[in-house]
Structure formats: C-alpha cells, structure tokens
Design a protein around this motif. Structure first.
Motif, PDB file in Angstrom:
ATOM      1  N   LEU A   1      -5.571  19.224  10.788  1.00  0.00           N
ATOM      2  CA  LEU A   1      -5.956  18.349   9.678  1.00  0.00           C
ATOM      3  C   LEU A   1      -7.162  17.501  10.051  1.00  0.00           C
ATOM      4  O   LEU A   1      -8.109  17.347   9.263  1.00  0.00           O
ATOM      5  N   VAL A   2      -7.126  16.940  11.250  1.00  0.00           N
ATOM      6  CA  VAL A   2      -8.225  16.082  11.705  1.00  0.00           C
ATOM      7  C   VAL A   2      -9.517  16.889  11.830  1.00  0.00           C
ATOM      8  O   VAL A   2     -10.595  16.427  11.437  1.00  0.00           O
ATOM      9  N   ALA A   3      -9.405  18.104  12.376  1.00  0.00           N
ATOM     10  CA  ALA A   3     -10.594  18.953  12.516  1.00  0.00           C
ATOM     11  C   ALA A   3     -11.180  19.288  11.150  1.00  0.00           C
ATOM     12  O   ALA A   3     -12.404  19.273  10.966  1.00  0.00           O
ATOM     13  N   CYS A   4     -10.325  19.597  10.181  1.00  0.00           N
ATOM     14  CA  CYS A   4     -10.791  19.922   8.839  1.00  0.00           C
ATOM     15  C   CYS A   4     -11.436  18.703   8.174  1.00  0.00           C
ATOM     16  O   CYS A   4     -12.494  18.811   7.540  1.00  0.00           O
ATOM     17  N   LEU A   5     -10.803  17.542   8.327  1.00  0.00           N
ATOM     18  CA  LEU A   5     -11.369  16.313   7.765  1.00  0.00           C
ATOM     19  C   LEU A   5     -12.721  16.007   8.395  1.00  0.00           C
ATOM     20  O   LEU A   5     -13.689  15.659   7.693  1.00  0.00           O
ATOM     21  N   GLY A   6     -12.803  16.140   9.731  1.00  0.00           N
ATOM     22  CA  GLY A   6     -14.069  15.881  10.408  1.00  0.00           C
ATOM     23  C   GLY A   6     -15.167  16.799   9.916  1.00  0.00           C
ATOM     24  O   GLY A   6     -16.305  16.367   9.670  1.00  0.00           O
ATOM     25  N   SER A   7     -14.848  18.073   9.743  1.00  0.00           N
ATOM     26  CA  SER A   7     -15.830  19.032   9.243  1.00  0.00           C
ATOM     27  C   SER A   7     -16.291  18.647   7.842  1.00  0.00           C
ATOM     28  O   SER A   7     -17.492  18.666   7.538  1.00  0.00           O
ATOM     29  N   GLY A   8     -15.347  18.262   6.978  1.00  0.00           N
ATOM     30  CA  GLY A   8     -15.703  17.875   5.617  1.00  0.00           C
ATOM     31  C   GLY A   8     -16.567  16.639   5.574  1.00  0.00           C
ATOM     32  O   GLY A   8     -17.523  16.557   4.790  1.00  0.00           O
ATOM     33  N   LEU A   9     -16.260  15.645   6.420  1.00  0.00           N
ATOM     34  CA  LEU A   9     -17.064  14.417   6.452  1.00  0.00           C
ATOM     35  C   LEU A   9     -18.481  14.699   6.923  1.00  0.00           C
ATOM     36  O   LEU A   9     -19.447  14.118   6.406  1.00  0.00           O
ATOM     37  N   ILE A  10     -18.608  15.591   7.908  1.00  0.00           N
ATOM     38  CA  ILE A  10     -19.944  15.956   8.392  1.00  0.00           C
ATOM     39  C   ILE A  10     -20.738  16.642   7.283  1.00  0.00           C
ATOM     40  O   ILE A  10     -21.921  16.352   7.052  1.00  0.00           O
ATOM     41  N   GLU A  11     -20.092  17.556   6.566  1.00  0.00           N
ATOM     42  CA  GLU A  11     -20.766  18.254   5.472  1.00  0.00           C
ATOM     43  C   GLU A  11     -21.155  17.282   4.361  1.00  0.00           C
ATOM     44  O   GLU A  11     -22.259  17.371   3.806  1.00  0.00           O
ATOM     45  N   LEU A  12     -20.261  16.343   4.038  1.00  0.00           N
ATOM     46  CA  LEU A  12     -20.545  15.379   2.977  1.00  0.00           C
ATOM     47  C   LEU A  12     -21.699  14.461   3.375  1.00  0.00           C
ATOM     48  O   LEU A  12     -22.636  14.246   2.603  1.00  0.00           O
ATOM     49  N   ALA A  13     -21.623  13.925   4.601  1.00  0.00           N
ATOM     50  CA  ALA A  13     -22.673  13.012   5.061  1.00  0.00           C
ATOM     51  C   ALA A  13     -24.014  13.720   5.208  1.00  0.00           C
ATOM     52  O   ALA A  13     -25.072  13.121   4.993  1.00  0.00           O
ATOM     53  N   GLY A  14     -23.955  14.997   5.580  1.00  0.00           N
ATOM     54  CA  GLY A  14     -25.195  15.729   5.813  1.00  0.00           C
ATOM     55  C   GLY A  14     -25.829  16.307   4.574  1.00  0.00           C
ATOM     56  O   GLY A  14     -26.922  16.890   4.651  1.00  0.00           O
ATOM     57  N   ALA A  15     -25.165  16.157   3.410  1.00  0.00           N
ATOM     58  CA  ALA A  15     -25.686  16.781   2.195  1.00  0.00           C
ATOM     59  C   ALA A  15     -27.090  16.298   1.855  1.00  0.00           C
ATOM     60  O   ALA A  15     -27.897  17.037   1.309  1.00  0.00           O
ATOM     61  N   TRP A  16     -27.381  15.044   2.197  1.00  0.00           N
ATOM     62  CA  TRP A  16     -28.688  14.488   1.845  1.00  0.00           C
ATOM     63  C   TRP A  16     -29.683  14.551   2.997  1.00  0.00           C
ATOM     64  O   TRP A  16     -30.823  14.138   2.850  1.00  0.00           O
TER      65      TRP A  16
END
Length: 534
Positions: free
Chosen positions: A131-146
C-alpha cells in the motif's frame, strides 16, 4: 454570408470500440490474473485479504482512470468536431506490479517470517508495505505532472528505458519464458499467435489476435489435461463470489509507513518511470492525431494510483502504450468505459476467482511476455544507435538483481535460508569455489533501479563526451551509496536486505567518487586538447 456547418456530436460507442474493448480488457484481465496468482502463490494472501481488500482497490483505480480518459476523449472530440478521437488506454502498470511484488512485498514477508512472524502476519505486513509503495508511486506521479518535461530532460532516454528493460527481461519475461517451455504444447502456440498478430500484422478473422491466443491457450490447457475439473478447487473458486465495496485503509497505510524509507530505492524510480512513461504515451497519442492536455492527464494517472492505495490495492495504474494501435482498430470513447465497468465488476464481485479457475495463466501469459519484449526492444529502438552500449550496461544491474533472487530461491528450495538454516556471510566463500561472487550480485540487487539509471547515464555522457555530466551522475551514485540506498546490504536468516544508514555503503561510495574524478580528468583533458589545438 455563408454559415459554417454545425459540428456534429461524435458517437460514444462505435463498432471499433468492441474490438478495442476486447483487446484492452484482455490486457487488464491478464494483469488481474497475475495479481491473483502472485498474491496467492508468492505472497500467501488469504482470500479475505485478496478479494476483500486488494481487488476492490484495483476496481476503484481502474474505474477512476478509464472513466476520466473516456471523458477527456469525448470532450476533445466535441471541441474539435471530430469523430475519430480515441481515449487513452489505461490499466495496471505491469512493471510496477512485478517490482512491488518481488522488490518490496516479498522481501517484507520473508524478513517478517525470519523474525518469527506467522505466515498470516507476514502477509499482512507485506500488504501494508505494498500500500505504501503504491501510494508513494501515485504521489510522485501527481507531484510530477507539472514538471514532467524537466524530469525527462534530466535523465537520458537510454538510462530510463534500459532500466525498465532490465526489469522487463528478467522479472517479467524470463519467468514466463521458463513457464512456456515447461508446458510447450499449451503455451507455445499462444505465443506464436501473439508474435504473428503484433509483430507480423496477421489477422485471424474478425477476432482480435490477443483473444484468439487466449482462447487457444484455454482449449489446449483443458484439452491436454494441464488443468482439469476438480470439485474442491471449483468450490474454492466459487467461495469468494459476492460483493465487496472498496473501503479506506488509512490505518494500514500508517502501519506500513516504515516501508517508505526502506524501499525508497524502488518506490522513487518506479514512480518517475510511470510518470515519464505516461508522458511518452501522451506524445505517442499526439503523434497519432489526439492531443490531450498533459498536466491533467498525468495528474489523474497519479490520482488513480493514490485511490488504489487508500482503497487497498498495492498496484499503481498507468496510461498504457499502444494508443495508435487502438485508434487503428477503430476504438474511440466507448472501449474505455466498457473496460472500466467490466474490470470493476469483475474485481468487486469476487468472480475473478472463477475466471482464474477456467483461464490458466499459461493461456494468457504470452501477452505479458510480448509486453516485456516490447519494453526491452524499445530501449534500443527509441534511443540513438550510439547509446546502445549504455542500454546494455543499464540492463546488467536488473539481470544481477534477478540472479540474486534466483540464487536465494534455490537456497530455500535446498532447505537453506530458513530460521533453522540461516544465511551467513560464510556462504559467499562457498559460492566463490565455483567462481561466483554472489556478494556482488547481492550488492547489485539493492537499489538496482538506481544503479542501472546511473551507470547507463554515465555511459551515455561518456559516449557524448560530456564528461562533467557523467561525473555529476557518478557523484549522485556516491551519495546514494553513502546513505545505504544503493548496493549496501546486510545478512538476515532468510535474506539479504538493504542496509539503510549513513556510511553503510562507504566502499561503493568511494568507488563512484573515483569514477567521478576520472570523468573530471577527462573533461579537463578535453578542454586542454582544445586549447593546444587553438
């Protein structure tokens, strides 16, 4: 004055959407079957954990992304008055699926069992880490969108793609290749159909080639006796059938927070790869004629992974490769909606267990093997020819990491690497008797995603004679080693695991610093040569 004709509203469901749905749904179905197989067979998840927590989270993430990308395609079609806009394909990220299982969750499970935890407790801890790995991946993708474009420019393409290729060749392709030749009568024909379809452009009547491959695999598996009717197994497959609403698992995310630091060397690069890969797939869609807004599409991609994590899934989602292929099939908007709804119902109802019973993995694994081949081939075809040596060097850490995993699996099969027969440093001396420096493989295993990127990037800049940039990458490697994010490991009873502490990787850090000094000397010599010529 002549009036412009009114733009007609595009149809949301066309004949090509049916073809596109079968292709995309089949791809997603194989991912779901892999999740079921790996979670049950490798991680030992209980039915309650798998069908009651993981798969409802998968369902939510697939619904979020597929419905959003269908909506953006419909909006683009209406805005431009076109009837040929194709929604972005979306689903579970194959590479992240394997990375999270074998590089995060399985090590957590083995470490927990080595510390005396029961298999059930160890599985629970592995799920929380996922769960933590998936959340971390999602946060990186969200933050990196811009900031996706600057991130993409920072790392050479060879560094990114070769690292992915290393994972694809080893943790994805080789395992399924072994399984193919272990059941040749069943698995080789589906592989041939997939190669003919996607590499040879051969069509098998009105049916998609992927569907033909799976149907033939199912027929051969049941017809040859690889699988057969078993009342007990059927009852077990039928038991999870029901309805499972997604729930929030924030407490378990908090319980697994230690995995964020321990497995940052996997989570951070995989998040960046998902981000850059999705950006490249948006570029591919634009080249095919459909230009979607970059930041919102990447942000929703990250939100899909975040939704997956908070709802119980350990597996990030991503924009898939292949948009031009779905467009060529005639798929438009409806195929994405159909895929999201079908996969959602399958995961929420628990009936995926029945599908897994009737569709053995041998019937569908050729598609995953093809995906791995495409990823590996892209590392060479999408980079300059002069960077081929960098691609090869970038493959090596992933191969070494997989080799280390195979060595430890062999030891466990022989009754070693258990609490009663623990791993010890003396084991390395025994391996050396056969000229196998296993401690080097264990060192490359830790943080191999980082080391693959760094070694490939250094090689690219050596080829380009931009030595000072290579030196910066080498120094970055030294910093990662010093803090234990790369190469450093410690022995446990059942495994070798990353050693996160300042100074843990001092020897490797010194090695990277020496490489950086050599590169800086090369930069100085290059400048001096120019001065002498002048």
């Amino acid at each position: 004055m002549r009036m412009k004709p009114a733009k007609s509203a595009p149809r949301r469901l066309v004949r090509g959407d049916i073809d596109g749905f079968f292709g995309l749904a089949l791809d997603n179905l194989i991912q779901v079957l892999l999740i079921v197989g790996l979670c049950r067979g490798v991680l030992g998840f209980s039915s309650e954990l798998l069908y009651g927590r993981v798969l409802p989270g998968v369902a939510l993430s697939l619904l979020v992304g597929n419905l959003y990308y269908a909506w953006t395609a419909d909006r683009l079609a209406r805005r431009e008055g076109r009837d040929d806009v194709t929604a972005l394909p979306y689903g579970i990220n194959t590479v992240s699926l394997f990375a999270h299982v074998f590089l995060v969750m399985l090590p957590v499970k083995l470490a927990a069992m080595g510390a005396g935890q029961s298999p059930e407790q160890a599985a629970e801890l592995a799920w929380q880490a996922g769960l933590v790995a998936c959340l971390g991946s999602g946060l990186i993708e969200l933050a990196g969108a811009w900031v996706a474009d600057p991130l993409r420019k920072l790392a050479p393409r060879a560094a990114l793609l070769s690292t992915l290729a290393g994972i694809a060749l080893t943790f994805i392709a080789l395992g399924f290749l072994f399984r193919t030749f272990a059941a040749p009568i069943v698995a080789m024909l589906p592989l041939g159909i997939i190669l003919l379809t996607y590499f040879g452009g051969v069509r098998f009547g009105p049916l998609p080639g992927g569907l033909v491959s799976v149907l033939l695999g199912i027929a051969l598996a049941w017809g040859t006796g690889l699988v057969g009717w078993d009342d007990a197994r059927f009852a077990e497959a039928l038991a999870p059938a029901g309805f499972y609403l997604p729930r929030l698992w924030l407490g378990d995310l908090w319980e697994g927070r230690a995995a964020l630091g321990a497995y940052l060397s996997v989570i951070l690069p995989m998040g960046l790869f998902n981000l850059v890969g999705s950006l490249q797939n948006l570029e591919s869609a634009e080249a095919a004629g459909d230009r979607f807004e970059t930041a919102p599409c990447l942000a929703v991609n990250g939100l899909g992974s975040i939704a997956a994590a908070v709802a119980g899934s350990c597996f990030p989602t991503t924009i898939y490769i292949g948009h031009p292929g779905w467009k060529a099939l005639g798929a438009r908007v409806g195929y994405s909606v159909l895929n999201g709804v079908a996969m959602g119902l399958l995961c929420l109802s628990g009936t995926v267990a029945l599908v897994a019973y009737f569709v053995p993995i041998e019937a569908g694994m050729a598609i995953v093997l093809w995906i791995a081949v495409v990823i590996a081939a892209q590392a060479f075809t999408a980079t300059p020819a002069a960077h081929a040596p960098a691609v090869v060097i970038g493959l090596l850490p992933g191969i070494a990491g997989w080799g280390a995993l195979m060595a430890k699996n062999a030891l466990r099969a022989a009754g070693l690497a258990t609490p009663d027969n623990p791993l010890t440093p003396e084991l390395a001396a025994k391996f050396r008797l056969s000229d196998t420096y296993i401690e080097g493989a264990f060192a490359l295993e830790q943080g191999f995603i980082f080391s693959a990127m760094i070694l490939a990037a250094v090689t690219v800049f050596i080829v380009e004679r931009q030595f000072w940039k290579g030196a910066l990458w080498a120094l970055a490697g030294a910093v990662l080693c010093w803090f234990g994010l790369m190469h450093s490991f410690r022995w446990t009873a059942t495994d070798t695991i990353i050693d996160l502490r300042p100074g843990a990787g001092a020897g490797w850090a010194i090695g990277y610093v020496l490489v950086a000094l050599a590169l800086l000397y090369a930069q100085w010599a290059k400048g001096r040569s120019r001065t002498d010529k002048a």
